[in-house]
Design a protein around this motif. Structure first.
Motif, PDB file in Angstrom:
ATOM      1  N   GLU A 275      36.658  18.532  66.411  1.00  0.00           N
ATOM      2  CA  GLU A 275      35.694  18.927  67.217  1.00  0.00           C
ATOM      3  C   GLU A 275      35.805  20.392  67.890  1.00  0.00           C
ATOM      4  O   GLU A 275      37.061  20.131  68.637  1.00  0.00           O
TER       5      GLU A 275
ATOM      6  N   SER B 139      31.579  24.595  74.038  1.00  0.00           N
ATOM      7  CA  SER B 139      30.736  23.643  73.333  1.00  0.00           C
ATOM      8  C   SER B 139      30.049  22.964  74.450  1.00  0.00           C
ATOM      9  O   SER B 139      30.754  22.557  75.476  1.00  0.00           O
TER      10      SER B 139
ATOM     11  N   GLU C 154      21.871  21.164  68.283  1.00  0.00           N
ATOM     12  CA  GLU C 154      23.220  21.193  67.776  1.00  0.00           C
ATOM     13  C   GLU C 154      22.915  21.097  66.200  1.00  0.00           C
ATOM     14  O   GLU C 154      22.060  20.137  65.767  1.00  0.00           O
TER      15      GLU C 154
ATOM     16  N   THR D   9      30.369  23.673  64.657  1.00  0.00           N
ATOM     17  CA  THR D   9      30.343  21.717  64.358  1.00  0.00           C
ATOM     18  C   THR D   9      31.160  21.656  63.082  1.00  0.00           C
ATOM     19  O   THR D   9      30.833  22.358  62.086  1.00  0.00           O
TER      20      THR D   9
ATOM     21  N   GLN E  81      32.593  23.251  57.941  1.00  0.00           N
ATOM     22  CA  GLN E  81      32.344  23.580  59.433  1.00  0.00           C
ATOM     23  C   GLN E  81      31.620  24.826  59.421  1.00  0.00           C
ATOM     24  O   GLN E  81      31.694  25.686  58.604  1.00  0.00           O
TER      25      GLN E  81
END
Lengths: 116, 109
Positions: free
Chosen positions: A46, A61, B1, B99, B89
């Motif tokens: 992540e 993020s 996202e 992400t 990614q």
């Protein structure tokens, strides 16, 4: 040779503060973004956020904004990831990596264990 | 996202055979895709940027392809050292919202 060397494993209690570090060598620290990546036990990667040491600009993020603080000290070629109040769910391996979009160089990882 | 979905979650292949791993983006990311290999206890290793540009030192048996929303990592003839977990990614956004996919574990059949 580009190296990113992270600080050692930490065992903390929930509610405590913590700062882990990533010291770089082999390139001009201030000219490249450093990102932080979390890997929870047995899980995937992540992206947390990144810092540009040249001017300390940071990007986070949405999942991590407000939960951690990313910073850098260009006088010692070191980036930091810190928490004001740890939670058990922060238990993970944390990696620093050089780059703003792709990551060709990584630290060895810092294991953080938080007990409740 | 942008959500990255990898398939399969686990792939069992015999040494010497070909492995094909897939990665799908929830929307068009052009060629802004990287692949990483991770072995247990180690940091990830960059394999590809720009969907198909091999990183330094990556053997030619590895190839990457795709654009838009569908991407593939192919290993033409599996070597023992290739058994690992692979992540895609995306890095299509600015401000960044990078992400990763959830990973594909490549195991020995």
């Amino acid at each position: 040779e580009v190296l990113l060397v992270q600080s050692g494993a930490e065992v903390k209690r929930a509610g405590e503060t913590l700062r882990i570090s990533c010291e770089v060598s082999g390139y001009t620290f201030k000219n490249s973004w450093i990102s932080w990546v979390r890997q929870m036990p047995g899980k995937g990667l992540e992206w947390m956020g990144m810092v540009y040491p040249g001017d300390s600009e940071t990007r986070y993020s949405p999942s991590f904004e407000g939960q951690v603080t990313i910073s850098a000290d260009k006088s010692i070629d070191t980036a930091f990831l810190q928490w004001r109040s740890l939670k058990a769910s922060d238990t993970a391996i944390y990696y620093c990596a050089r780059g703003a979009d792709t990551y060709g160089f990584w630290g060895q990882g810092t294991l953080v264990i938080v007990s409740s | 996202e942008i959500v990255m979905t990898q398939s399969p979650a686990t792939l069992s292949v015999s040494p010497g055979e070909r492995a094909t791993l897939s990665c799908r983006a929830s929307r068009d990311i052009g060629k802004n895709l990287a692949w990483y290999q991770q072995k247990p206890g180690l940091a990830p290793r960059l394999l590809f940027t720009g969907a198909s540009t091999r990183a330094t030192g990556v053997p030619a048996r590895f190839s990457g392809s795709g654009t838009g929303t569908d991407f593939t990592l192919t290993i033409s003839s599996l070597q023992p050292e290739d058994f690992a977990t692979y992540y895609c990614q995306q890095y299509n956004n600015w401000p960044p919202r990078h992400t990763f996919g959830q990973g594909t574990k490549l195991e020995v059949k």
